[in-house]
Design a protein around this motif. Structure first.
Motif, PDB file in Angstrom:
ATOM      1  N   UNK A  70      12.181  55.613 -19.378  1.00  0.00           N
ATOM      2  CA  UNK A  70      11.985  54.948 -18.086  1.00  0.00           C
ATOM      3  C   UNK A  70      12.596  53.552 -18.097  1.00  0.00           C
ATOM      4  N   UNK A  71      12.430  52.823 -19.183  1.00  0.00           N
ATOM      5  CA  UNK A  71      12.988  51.472 -19.250  1.00  0.00           C
ATOM      6  C   UNK A  71      14.507  51.500 -19.252  1.00  0.00           C
ATOM      7  N   UNK A  72      15.080  52.515 -19.854  1.00  0.00           N
ATOM      8  CA  UNK A  72      16.537  52.635 -19.834  1.00  0.00           C
ATOM      9  C   UNK A  72      17.042  52.932 -18.427  1.00  0.00           C
ATOM     10  N   UNK A  99       6.596  45.820 -14.604  1.00  0.00           N
ATOM     11  CA  UNK A  99       6.089  47.075 -15.163  1.00  0.00           C
ATOM     12  C   UNK A  99       4.586  47.122 -14.934  1.00  0.00           C
ATOM     13  N   UNK A 100       4.086  48.268 -14.491  1.00  0.00           N
ATOM     14  CA  UNK A 100       2.684  48.395 -14.099  1.00  0.00           C
ATOM     15  C   UNK A 100       2.062  49.577 -14.830  1.00  0.00           C
ATOM     16  N   UNK A 101       0.910  49.323 -15.458  1.00  0.00           N
ATOM     17  CA  UNK A 101       0.063  50.380 -16.006  1.00  0.00           C
ATOM     18  C   UNK A 101      -1.223  50.412 -15.188  1.00  0.00           C
ATOM     19  N   UNK A 102      -1.679  51.599 -14.834  1.00  0.00           N
ATOM     20  CA  UNK A 102      -2.959  51.768 -14.141  1.00  0.00           C
ATOM     21  C   UNK A 102      -3.848  52.643 -15.009  1.00  0.00           C
ATOM     22  N   UNK A 103      -5.025  52.113 -15.371  1.00  0.00           N
ATOM     23  CA  UNK A 103      -5.971  52.810 -16.234  1.00  0.00           C
ATOM     24  C   UNK A 103      -7.236  53.148 -15.449  1.00  0.00           C
ATOM     25  N   UNK A 121      -0.855  54.095  -3.781  1.00  0.00           N
ATOM     26  CA  UNK A 121       0.163  53.619  -2.846  1.00  0.00           C
ATOM     27  C   UNK A 121       0.357  52.125  -3.067  1.00  0.00           C
ATOM     28  N   UNK A 122       1.549  51.644  -2.768  1.00  0.00           N
ATOM     29  CA  UNK A 122       1.786  50.207  -2.838  1.00  0.00           C
ATOM     30  C   UNK A 122       1.559  49.589  -1.461  1.00  0.00           C
ATOM     31  N   UNK A 147      -1.200  56.096 -14.430  1.00  0.00           N
ATOM     32  CA  UNK A 147       0.103  55.882 -13.800  1.00  0.00           C
ATOM     33  C   UNK A 147       0.876  54.822 -14.572  1.00  0.00           C
ATOM     34  N   UNK A 148       2.159  55.063 -14.712  1.00  0.00           N
ATOM     35  CA  UNK A 148       3.090  54.100 -15.310  1.00  0.00           C
ATOM     36  C   UNK A 148       4.220  53.901 -14.314  1.00  0.00           C
ATOM     37  N   UNK A 149       4.337  52.690 -13.750  1.00  0.00           N
ATOM     38  CA  UNK A 149       5.265  52.436 -12.656  1.00  0.00           C
ATOM     39  C   UNK A 149       6.155  51.243 -12.966  1.00  0.00           C
ATOM     40  N   UNK A 150       7.296  51.207 -12.272  1.00  0.00           N
ATOM     41  CA  UNK A 150       8.145  50.017 -12.212  1.00  0.00           C
ATOM     42  C   UNK A 150       8.290  49.670 -10.735  1.00  0.00           C
TER      43      UNK A 150
END
Length: 361
Positions: A70-72, A99-103, A121-122, A147-150
Motif C-alpha cells: 500500500x505504501x508503494x 496514514x490512518x489505522x482504525x481499531x 466514511x470520511x 481499517x487501514x487507510x491513506x
C-alpha cells in the motif's frame, strides 16, 4: 535507574510472561535481524495489558509486509522523505496525505445480528465512498485493526456508523448511531491517537501520522475551442467585439488539481483563418505548422455565472513539431530543451530525451 529497580514486580511479571526470566539476552535484537512472529505476538499482548493501547500504531513497521504494498502504491516513502520540488508554478497547490489505522475493542450489549454492520466514511469525500464490515464476524476482545487507510488531509476526518440492513429490493440501511474523528483533534493528541465509545462496552480508536506532502494529482479535461488570442469561441465574445470574427482555432484542455482547481490550460493549434456566414471558414493547418502551448493559471471568465472566458496570459511552455519522415513516429521539440518522441503502432511508447544532458526517460 533501570526498570527492574523502579518497578521490580511488573518487571519480573513481564520477564515471566515473555519466557526470558532465565536468559535476558534473548531479547537482544541486532539491526536487520528478523523477529519471530511469536515474539511480536507476546510483545503486543504485554503492551495492551500495560497501556490498553494497540502496539502497532499508524506509521509503524511492525507488520511491514502487509503495509509495504500500500505504501508503494501511494509513494509513501518518497513523500515522507522529500520536500516539495515545485518552485516555479504557484498555481499548483500542495496535497497532503496521512496514514490512518482504525481499531476496535470490546463487545456490544446485545448480540449483533447478520443485518447489523459498521460503515466507515470520511467527513469530506464522494458520497459513494462507503466501507462496510459485518458485525457478526467481528471479535474484538483485544484491539483489532479493522481499517487501514491513506487519506488526504482535506477529508477533515472520518465517521464510523452503526447501521442495520432493511428488507427490500433497494438494499437500504437504517442509521442507528455514529462517532466521529477529526484530524485536527487527533493531531492535538500527544500519541496522535484518539479513542471514542461506540457503545457501552465497545470502543474505537483512530491513529494517524503527521501529514506529509504527496505527489501532485492532476486531471486533464476537454474545454471549449479557443482563438489565437486565447478567447473561447462564443457568440458572447463576438458581441463584445462588435462581431469582429475570431481568428484561428486551438483545441483546448484544462488541467485540474486534486481539489478541482484550474492549474493550467493546454492549447494545440489546429486551424487558421476566420468563420463567416458564407465562403470563409477556418482551414486546418499542416502538421508541421501545429504547435502546443501551456499557460499557467485559471480561466478569466466574463461573469461569475458564465462559462465563457479567456485563457491565462502567462505561457510557461511550448512545443513544435519536428520534421521526421519515419512512419508511425512523431517528434516534438519542447521549450525546455527536451525532445519528445511518440511511437505509434501496436504498442504506444513515449521517449523523452534532453540533448544537453544526454539523459533519456
Amino acid at each position: 535507574m533501570n526498570p527492574c529497580q523502579s518497578f521490580p514486580v511488573c518487571y519480573a511479571t513481564d520477564m515471566v510472561a515473555m519466557g526470558i526470566s532465565d536468559n535476558v539476552a534473548k531479547v537482544g535484537v541486532c539491526y536487520g535481524e528478523v523477529v519471530s512472529n511469536e515474539a511480536v505476538r507476546r510483545t503486543k499482548e504485554l503492551w495492551e495489558d500495560a497501556y490498553d493501547e494497540p502496539y502497532d500504531m499508524a506509521g509503524s513497521e511492525v507488520d511491514v509486509g502487509a503495509v509495504s504494498t500500500a505504501r508503494e502504491a501511494f509513494y509513501w516513502v518518497p513523500a515522507a522523505s522529500e520536500e516539495d520540488a515545485n518552485r516555479l508554478y504557484k498555481s499548483l497547490q500542495p496535497r497532503f496525505l496521512i496514514e490512518v489505522y482504525v481499531f476496535l475493542k470490546g463487545e456490544f450489549d446485545k448480540e449483533p445480528t447478520s443485518k447489523e454492520f459498521l460503515r466507515l466514511r470520511t467527513q469530506r469525500c464522494h458520497r459513494s465512498l462507503k466501507l462496510n464490515i459485518s458485525m457478526s464476524n467481528l471479535s474484538c476482545k483485544s484491539w483489532q485493526k479493522v481499517w487501514h487507510l491513506y487519506c488526504e488531509f482535506a477529508t477533515r476526518g472520518l465517521f464510523i456508523e452503526f447501521r442495520r440492513t432493511l428488507s427490500g429490493c433497494f438494499r437500504k440501511s437504517k442509521f442507528l448511531k455514529n462517532i466521529s474523528f477529526s484530524w485536527s483533534d487527533v493531531l492535538h493528541e500527544k500519541a496522535l491517537a484518539l479513542t471514542e465509545e461506540l457503545d457501552v462496552r465497545m470502543r474505537a480508536m483512530a491513529s494517524i501520522t503527521p501529514p506529509v506532502q504527496a505527489p501532485y494529482l492532476l486531471k486533464c479535461v476537454p474545454d471549449r475551442v479557443t482563438d489565437d488570442g486565447g478567447a473561447m469561441i462564443s457568440d458572447v465574445i463576438l458581441r463584445m467585439r462588435n462581431y469582429r470574427p475570431q481568428e484561428g482555432r486551438w483545441l483546448t484542455r484544462t488541467v485540474l488539481d486534486h481539489s478541482g482547481r484550474e492549474c493550467f490550460v493546454i492549447r494545440m493549434r489546429v486551424g487558421r483563418g476566420i468563420w463567416r456566414r458564407g465562403a470563409e471558414t477556418p482551414m486546418a493547418v499542416k502538421w508541421e505548422d501545429r504547435s502546443i502551448e501551456v499557460r499557467e493559471g485559471s480561466w478569466s471568465y466574463i461573469a461569475s455565472t458564465s462559462s465563457v472566458g479567456y485563457a491565462p496570459e502567462k505561457i510557461v511552455g511550448t512545443g513544435t513539431v519536428m520534421k521526421d519522415h519515419q512512419e508511425n513516429k512523431v517528434v516534438w521539440s519542447l521549450s525546455t530543451g527536451d525532445t519528445l518522441t511518440i511511437r505509434l503502432g501496436d504498442e504506444l511508447s513515449f521517449q523523452l530525451k534532453n540533448d544537453s544532458s544526454e539523459e533519456e526517460v
